[in-house]
Design an enzyme around this catalytic site. Structure first.
Site, PDB file in Angstrom:
ATOM      1  N   ASP A   1       0.814  -1.227   0.000  1.00  0.00           N
ATOM      2  CA  ASP A   1       0.000   0.000   0.000  1.00  0.00           C
ATOM      3  C   ASP A   1       0.845   1.273   0.000  1.00  0.00           C
ATOM      4  OD1 ASP A   1       0.817  -0.575   2.590  1.00  0.00           O
ATOM      5  OD2 ASP A   1      -0.919   0.394   3.493  1.00  0.00           O
TER       6      ASP A   1
ATOM      7  N   SER B   1       3.830   1.795  -1.264  1.00  0.00           N
ATOM      8  CA  SER B   1       4.397   2.021  -2.599  1.00  0.00           C
ATOM      9  C   SER B   1       3.337   2.539  -3.562  1.00  0.00           C
ATOM     10  CB  SER B   1       4.947   0.710  -3.176  1.00  0.00           C
ATOM     11  OG  SER B   1       5.936   0.204  -2.337  1.00  0.00           O
TER      12      SER B   1
ATOM     13  N   THR C   1       2.969  -8.336  -0.312  1.00  0.00           N
ATOM     14  CA  THR C   1       3.327  -8.006   1.064  1.00  0.00           C
ATOM     15  C   THR C   1       3.131  -9.243   1.937  1.00  0.00           C
ATOM     16  OG1 THR C   1       2.708  -6.842   3.088  1.00  0.00           O
ATOM     17  CG2 THR C   1       1.007  -6.952   1.403  1.00  0.00           C
TER      18      THR C   1
ATOM     19  N   ASP D   1       2.553  -9.151   4.863  1.00  0.00           N
ATOM     20  CA  ASP D   1       1.533  -8.813   5.873  1.00  0.00           C
ATOM     21  C   ASP D   1       0.122  -9.193   5.411  1.00  0.00           C
ATOM     22  OD1 ASP D   1       3.753  -7.648   7.048  1.00  0.00           O
ATOM     23  OD2 ASP D   1       3.229  -5.618   6.398  1.00  0.00           O
TER      24      ASP D   1
ATOM     25  N   ARG E   1       3.063  -6.242  10.725  1.00  0.00           N
ATOM     26  CA  ARG E   1       2.632  -4.872  11.078  1.00  0.00           C
ATOM     27  C   ARG E   1       1.351  -4.894  11.896  1.00  0.00           C
ATOM     28  NH1 ARG E   1       5.976  -0.894   8.739  1.00  0.00           N
ATOM     29  NH2 ARG E   1       6.750  -1.528   6.699  1.00  0.00           N
TER      30      ARG E   1
ATOM     31  N   HIS F   1      13.366 -11.005   9.549  1.00  0.00           N
ATOM     32  CA  HIS F   1      13.390 -11.003   8.079  1.00  0.00           C
ATOM     33  C   HIS F   1      13.556 -12.375   7.454  1.00  0.00           C
ATOM     34  CE1 HIS F   1      13.871  -6.806   9.127  1.00  0.00           C
ATOM     35  NE2 HIS F   1      13.436  -6.527   7.912  1.00  0.00           N
TER      36      HIS F   1
HETATM   37  O1  F6P Z   1       5.616  -4.873   5.517  1.00  0.00           O
HETATM   38  C1  F6P Z   1       6.463  -5.967   5.497  1.00  0.00           C
HETATM   39  C2  F6P Z   1       7.336  -5.996   6.727  1.00  0.00           C
HETATM   40  O2  F6P Z   1       8.161  -7.143   6.651  1.00  0.00           O
HETATM   41  C3  F6P Z   1       6.580  -5.955   8.048  1.00  0.00           C
HETATM   42  O3  F6P Z   1       5.986  -7.190   8.387  1.00  0.00           O
HETATM   43  C4  F6P Z   1       7.661  -5.492   8.977  1.00  0.00           C
HETATM   44  O4  F6P Z   1       7.113  -4.831  10.093  1.00  0.00           O
HETATM   45  C5  F6P Z   1       8.442  -4.540   8.135  1.00  0.00           C
HETATM   46  O5  F6P Z   1       8.172  -4.857   6.784  1.00  0.00           O
HETATM   47  C6  F6P Z   1       9.918  -4.564   8.347  1.00  0.00           C
HETATM   48  O6  F6P Z   1      10.470  -3.547   7.588  1.00  0.00           O
HETATM   49  P1  F6P Z   1      12.034  -3.370   7.347  1.00  0.00           P
HETATM   50  O7  F6P Z   1      12.438  -4.354   6.295  1.00  0.00           O
HETATM   51  O8  F6P Z   1      12.150  -1.966   6.907  1.00  0.00           O
HETATM   52  O9  F6P Z   1      12.712  -3.661   8.646  1.00  0.00           O
END
Ligand code: F6P
Length: 365
Positions: free
Chosen positions: A118, A120, A141, A143, A187, A288
């Site tokens: 969303d 982007s 995503t 999420d 999130r 990640h």
């Molecule tokens: O939106 C995807 C996501 O992996 C979320 O689940 C997480 O909170 C966030 O991105 C982590 O972001 P970054 O890669 O910037 O740490």
């Protein structure tokens, strides 16, 4: 054939598994079916800001190897550098949107296929309107919180990774008579926690959509001991779950939209539950790991279907649309509708009902 075209493809926002399957499908469909040229824009909108714009022409031979099977994005991506509020080296913020549009023009593209979430698409829509860019969107995503698609690319792989983590935590939990807490991403939505908790046999699932009490969780763990003679328990918590008093648990820096980044609710709970349960407790924060790795078959299939359909939309001249998955079909909706609201877990939905039916505790009753 829909004339000769030169189309761009760009990945934006956080990466996830399955993006390369989409890029492959876009290239195969565009070249094999329509005879078009496909230009991969590197590092999202940052590539369009570089001079010359950072790009690579994609050909069929780029995809004969293992690309379909790989995580990440061969085009690279970024979550930083909103062109409307671009952070400059001197600390100021500049509107560089016209430069991005000029980069698009310099590449001489007829249309742009964007893979994003969303955040982007909020940016890409503005750019498209301002610069007359013919845009087609593909949802991705982990999420899975985009409202118009049942599945976004990356979600199922993330759920599989979290499920495997529970599979690995269960034997060690049982060997040491421990409460294992697994913190997963997502999130403000609990989709990953709910799905992986169900698949991985969690006893407790905490999601942002359902408020909890620590005493309720402690009572569940006690009941497992008493009723089942259980010596261990598995708990999944979504990163967006708040403390009992309603505070978000975050890490110090912010995300690309300036919102705090979640992280640490597992440790918060792991610090409090032992006193209430007497359980030896350990916390795993998956992080990640959920975004990388080999994409699941579902993300490859969905990615292929989305990529093919997105190219067809370009051929049909239907722009400002996002391809989505609804009722086992690929359809398309206006991008603005797709990002208008967040889809959170339906607390009265079948998955929550199923979990409750299995005796899973959400900390609320
Ligand atoms: O939106 C995807 C996501 O992996 C979320 O689940 C997480 O909170 C966030 O991105 C982590 O972001 P970054 O890669 O910037 O740490």
């Amino acid at each position: 054939m829909a004339g000769s075209k030169r189309i761009g493809v760009l990945t934006s926002g956080g990466d996830c598994a399955g993006l390369n399957a989409v890029i492959r499908a876009v290239v195969l469909r565009a070249i094999n079916t329509y005879g078009w040229q496909v230009i991969g824009v590197k590092q999202g909108t940052l590539g369009l800001l570089s001079r010359p714009p950072a790009h690579v022409e994609l050909s069929l031979t780029d995809f004969t190897g293992p690309v379909l099977r790989t995580g990440g994005t061969i085009l690279e991506t970024t979550t930083r550098g909103d062109p409307f509020a671009f952070p400059m080296p001197d600390g100021s913020v500049a509107d560089r949107s016209e430069e991005v549009i000029a980069g698009y023009r310099e590449l001489d593209l007829d249309a742009l296929v964007v893979l994003g979430g969303d955040g982007s698409f909020r940016i890409m829509r503005r750019l498209a309107e301002q610069g007359g860019i013919d845009l087609v969107g593909i949802p991705k995503t982990i999420d899975n919180d985009l409202s118009k698609t049942e599945n976004a690319i990356g979600f199922v792989t993330a759920v599989n990774v979290a499920t495997e983590a529970l599979d690995r935590l269960q034997p060690t939990a049982a060997s040491h008579s421990r409460l294992m807490i697994l913190e997963v991403m997502g999130r403000d939505a609990g989709h990953i926690a709910l799905a992986s908790g169900l698949a991985g046999g969690a006893d407790v699932i905490l999601i942002p959509e359902i408020p909890y009490r620590l005493e309720t969780i402690a009572a569940k763990i006690e009941a497992l001991r008493k009723k089942e003679g259980r010596n261990f328990a598995l708990m999944v918590v979504a990163e967006g779950v708040k403390t009992e008093t309603g505070e978000a648990v975050t890490v110090t820096d912010t995300d690309a939209e300036g919102k705090p980044r979640y992280g640490g609710i597992g440790t918060y709970l792991g610090g409090r539950l032992p006193a209430l349960t007497g359980a030896d407790t350990r916390v795993t924060t998956l992080g990640h790991v959920q975004r990388g790795g080999v994409p699941s078959a579902t993300d490859r299939i969905l990615g292929s279907a989305f990529g093919v359909r997105a190219v067809d939309l370009v051929a049909e001249g239907r722009f400002g649309r996002m391809v989505v998955w609804q009722n086992r079909r690929v359809v398309d909706v206006p991008i603005e509708d797709a990002i208008a609201t967040h889809r959170r877990v339906d607390v009265d939905g079948d998955l929550v009902k199923t979990a409750r039916g299995l005796g899973v505790c959400f900390g609320d009753e």
